[in-house]
Write an enzyme that holds these catalytic residues in place. Structure first.
Site, PDB file in Angstrom:
ATOM      1  N   ASP A 234      61.433  27.075  38.530  1.00  0.00           N
ATOM      2  CA  ASP A 234      60.528  26.353  39.431  1.00  0.00           C
ATOM      3  C   ASP A 234      59.121  26.250  38.847  1.00  0.00           C
ATOM      4  O   ASP A 234      58.159  26.051  39.588  1.00  0.00           O
ATOM      5  CB  ASP A 234      60.462  27.072  40.779  1.00  0.00           C
ATOM      6  CG  ASP A 234      61.332  26.397  41.825  1.00  0.00           C
ATOM      7  OD1 ASP A 234      62.036  25.442  41.468  1.00  0.00           O
ATOM      8  OD2 ASP A 234      61.316  26.823  42.996  1.00  0.00           O
ATOM      9  N   ASP A 293      66.157  38.636  39.347  1.00  0.00           N
ATOM     10  CA  ASP A 293      64.835  38.018  39.188  1.00  0.00           C
ATOM     11  C   ASP A 293      64.397  38.043  37.731  1.00  0.00           C
ATOM     12  O   ASP A 293      64.969  38.753  36.896  1.00  0.00           O
ATOM     13  CB  ASP A 293      63.809  38.734  40.063  1.00  0.00           C
ATOM     14  CG  ASP A 293      63.914  38.301  41.520  1.00  0.00           C
ATOM     15  OD1 ASP A 293      64.708  37.379  41.801  1.00  0.00           O
ATOM     16  OD2 ASP A 293      63.230  38.894  42.377  1.00  0.00           O
ATOM     17  N   ASP A 295      62.050  39.336  35.936  1.00  0.00           N
ATOM     18  CA  ASP A 295      61.634  40.528  35.198  1.00  0.00           C
ATOM     19  C   ASP A 295      62.710  41.609  35.175  1.00  0.00           C
ATOM     20  O   ASP A 295      62.448  42.726  34.720  1.00  0.00           O
ATOM     21  CB  ASP A 295      60.346  41.102  35.802  1.00  0.00           C
ATOM     22  CG  ASP A 295      60.516  41.500  37.254  1.00  0.00           C
ATOM     23  OD1 ASP A 295      61.118  40.714  38.001  1.00  0.00           O
ATOM     24  OD2 ASP A 295      60.035  42.584  37.642  1.00  0.00           O
ATOM     25  N   ASP A 387      65.677  37.257  51.409  1.00  0.00           N
ATOM     26  CA  ASP A 387      66.677  38.290  51.125  1.00  0.00           C
ATOM     27  C   ASP A 387      67.024  39.088  52.382  1.00  0.00           C
ATOM     28  O   ASP A 387      68.198  39.342  52.671  1.00  0.00           O
ATOM     29  CB  ASP A 387      66.188  39.213  50.002  1.00  0.00           C
ATOM     30  CG  ASP A 387      64.744  39.665  50.208  1.00  0.00           C
ATOM     31  OD1 ASP A 387      64.153  39.348  51.262  1.00  0.00           O
ATOM     32  OD2 ASP A 387      64.209  40.339  49.305  1.00  0.00           O
TER      33      ASP A 387
END
Length: 659
Positions: A234, A293, A295, A387
């Site tokens: 994104d 995600d 990281d 989430d």
């Protein structure tokens, strides 16, 4: 001890005598000299200690001065309707300063600060008597009632923590952990027996971590024709888009089944990104989806340790792994975060997962059954905690969850206070938005009354709303008030014993953090301002409740030095591939890339001044001064150190500076 005797023999035997010489005078002289030398040595040690302390204080002062001098005062940290809270705190401080002035005058006039005098002596004394009578009759009862309510909430929350702690020790004592079916999940020699797994990596302008994240996922141990990796980018920066697309192409050339997706319209933030990816036609061919995600760096056996738990459990919707932090010892801020998150994963998630088969999905490092996502309504864009939203809806639909404490995925902690504060604001405003939206669905659902009560009272109200409410109200509002209204004084056990006991319980899952017990307690009270503010924003739908700021990453890896060296070595080759692949457009992008790198080098790190924290620091220090006048003891020390903690945070002296 007998005096020393000296025998003297003379030549003439007729003239002899025994002379007794008392040398106590010599001993006294020697003892005096020794004592003087001892005092001189002690004085020398004391004097040598002062330069060391002076140097330390001087260096600390210069460091603080430099960081404050580099602060960025152009950004307005107080915005939206939260200004109401800021104005309230400022008014509270102004009134407290005025009252402190009155109390100082009364103190130097030798007036008793704690009870009403029998007789008035003069106009000023009469006014002071009237103030004492007014506060004792009208203000003190209200403060006492509010403090008793907060103390009750405090005790309820403490009981909840204590019960969670008992559950944690029971799991450890019994060595309980989820087990995989003994029959085996699939035949390692037949790739066709492995289920189809979709792996999604949502990211947005993740320049620092995209390479290591994609590399880790592409090395997962799973048949290549039974896995598809989606890089859901994104990013709004064109250069970062090119870099990520190029990285995806490099792994695709190595035979990895990976695709790059970019949305032209970035709506719904992460939830919108995931929803868009799940709408692809080929998703119907996959049974499970793993979310990681940008990281997060899973070990190669991540899927082998998580996906097999689904076998023979058709009602299992989620398998959640634990987070592990590569930079937990980077600075004081990351150490304190590690304490909180260790308790969250080791205690909360593990106990709820074992005894209730339900917990809040952490948004990453988890594997979902795609059928569970679809039957629960899929990803929705209605809150900033997508989430937790999908976890609650899946729970209401009867799906069960498993938490694996032994499966760890490496990731980063925010190293600057600004990044951490924005993260905590989103984590505490989102649940309140979700509570407003989900309450009717919870009440009308077909789950048991016990599960409804757990969702409403424990999951949402107690752990998401009551905790920040009483922490801020009790320690940042009521405690300073009681210094100026001693009729409503808080008992010592509320100020000291119970908070310390709860902090010890919180720190048990990370025993190496015990030296940071007191900083942790003070920092948690300091963060209650941000959490309370976020909770109010989410509950009443204020403007900042819908803020989504991607947590800033530094790109630290598990093999920091070696991997950083490899990345530097491969940087030139990567740039060359961009030129070769994209010809003229690649050269143009290379120019933009070099311009950005130049800007990053020139750009200096700056501090932020957080005004609410600074104003509260002054308020607490003012209350500490009032406490000192009436010799409150432990109240004074708590207010003093808590005020200094607010000041350190407010001046952005904890954690790293930001660009």
């Amino acid at each position: 001890m007998p005096p020393t005797s000296v025998v003297v023999t003379l030549d003439k035997s007729t003239n002899f005598s025994l002379l007794q010489v008392d040398d106590s005078e010599k001993q006294r002289t020697a003892s005096t000299k020794q004592y003087s030398w001892l005092l001189l040595l002690k004085a020398q040690r004391i004097l040598s200690f002062f330069p060391w302390v002076t140097m330390g204080v001087s260096k600390t002062y210069l460091s603080v001065k430099n960081r404050i001098a580099s602060s960025d005062s152009t950004k307005d940290e107080v915005k939206y309707k939260e200004k109401i809270m800021y104005k309230f705190v400022k008014s509270f401080l102004a009134i407290s300063v005025i009252i402190l002035g009155v109390e100082l005058f009364a103190y130097f006039q030798n007036w008793d600060l704690n009870y009403i005098p029998n007789e008035a002596m003069g106009l000023v004394h009469s006014c002071y008597m009237s103030w004492i009578g007014f506060r004792g009759e009208y203000i003190a009862p209200f403060i006492t009632m509010l403090s008793q309510f907060c103390v009750l909430l405090f005790l309820i929350q403490s009981v909840d923590r204590f019960i969670l702690g008992i559950g944690f020790f029971w799991i450890k004592f019994k060595k309980i952990k989820p087990l995989i079916d003994d029959d085996g999940f699939c035949d390692v020699e037949k790739a066709s027996t492995f289920p189809m797994v979709l792996v999604q990596i949502p990211m947005c302008n993740e320049r620092e971590v995209y390479q290591q994240s994609i590399a880790a996922v592409c090395q997962l141990d799973w048949p290549k024709d039974r896995i598809l990796i989606q890089v859901l980018d994104d990013s709004s920066d064109e250069v970062i888009q090119i870099l990520i697309r190029n990285e995806v192409n490099l792994w695709k050339e190595k035979g990895v089944n990976i695709i790059y997706r970019h949305r032209f319209v970035r709506t719904g933030y992460k939830a919108g990104n995931l929803h868009s990816a799940m709408c692809c036609d080929y998703v119907k061919n996959y049974e499970f989806v793993a979310i990681l995600d940008a990281d997060f760096q899973p070990n190669p056996d991540f899927l082998l340790l998580t996906v097999p738990h689904f076998k023979g459990k058709p009602d299992l919707g989620l398998v959640q792994a634990r987070w592990s932090f590569v930079n937990k010892d980077e600075n004081l801020l990351t150490r304190l975060q590690n304490i909180n998150l260790c308790f969250h994963f080791e205690v909360e998630q593990q106990v709820n997962g074992h005894f209730l088969n339900f917990f809040g999905f952490n948004g990453t490092a988890g594997v979902w059954r795609i059928k569970a996502l679809e039957e629960s309504g899929g990803w929705l864009e209605r809150t900033t905690v997508e989430d937790m939203d999908i976890a609650v809806r899946a729970h209401l639909n009867g799906w069960k969850f498993i938490y694996l404490n032994d499966v760890r995925v490496l990731c980063e902690l925010p190293e600057s206070y600004e990044a951490y504060k924005k993260q905590q604001h989103r984590w505490h405003s989102g649940p309140m938005q979700l509570f407003r939206l989900c309450l009717p669905a919870i009440l009308s659902s077909k789950i048991s009354k016990w599960k409804k009560a757990n969702l409403i009272f424990l999951f949402f109200l107690l752990r998401k709303m009551i905790l920040p409410f009483y922490s801020f109200t009790l320690f940042c509002v009521i405690l300073p008030l009681t210094m100026f209204i001693p009729e409503a004084e808080l008992p010592i056990w509320v100020i000291c014993y119970v908070p310390v006991t709860m902090s010890i319980l919180n720190i048990l899952p990370s025993p190496k953090s015990f030296p940071f017990l007191m900083p942790y307690l003070l920092f948690e009270n300091t963060m209650s301002v941000t959490k309370f503010n976020a909770m109010i924003s989410g509950l009443f739908q204020l403007g900042s409740a819908y803020e989504w700021v991607v947590t800033k990453k530094t790109g630290r890896s598990s093999e920091s030095d070696l991997l950083a060296f490899c990345e530097r070595e491969s940087k030139g080759l990567n740039d060359e591939r961009i030129q070769r692949r994209l010809s003229d457009s690649g050269l143009e992008m290379m120019g933009k890339l070099k311009e950005q790198e130049t800007q990053i080098v020139v750009e200096k790190k700056k501090n932020r001044i957080y005004r609410k924290e600074v104003v509260l620091a002054l308020l607490l220090l003012t209350a500490a001064a009032r406490s000192l006048l009436s010799a409150h003891g432990i109240h004074f020390y708590f207010l003093l150190f808590q005020g200094l903690s607010f000041l350190v945070v407010g001046l952005d002296l904890i954690g790293e500076q930001v660009n």
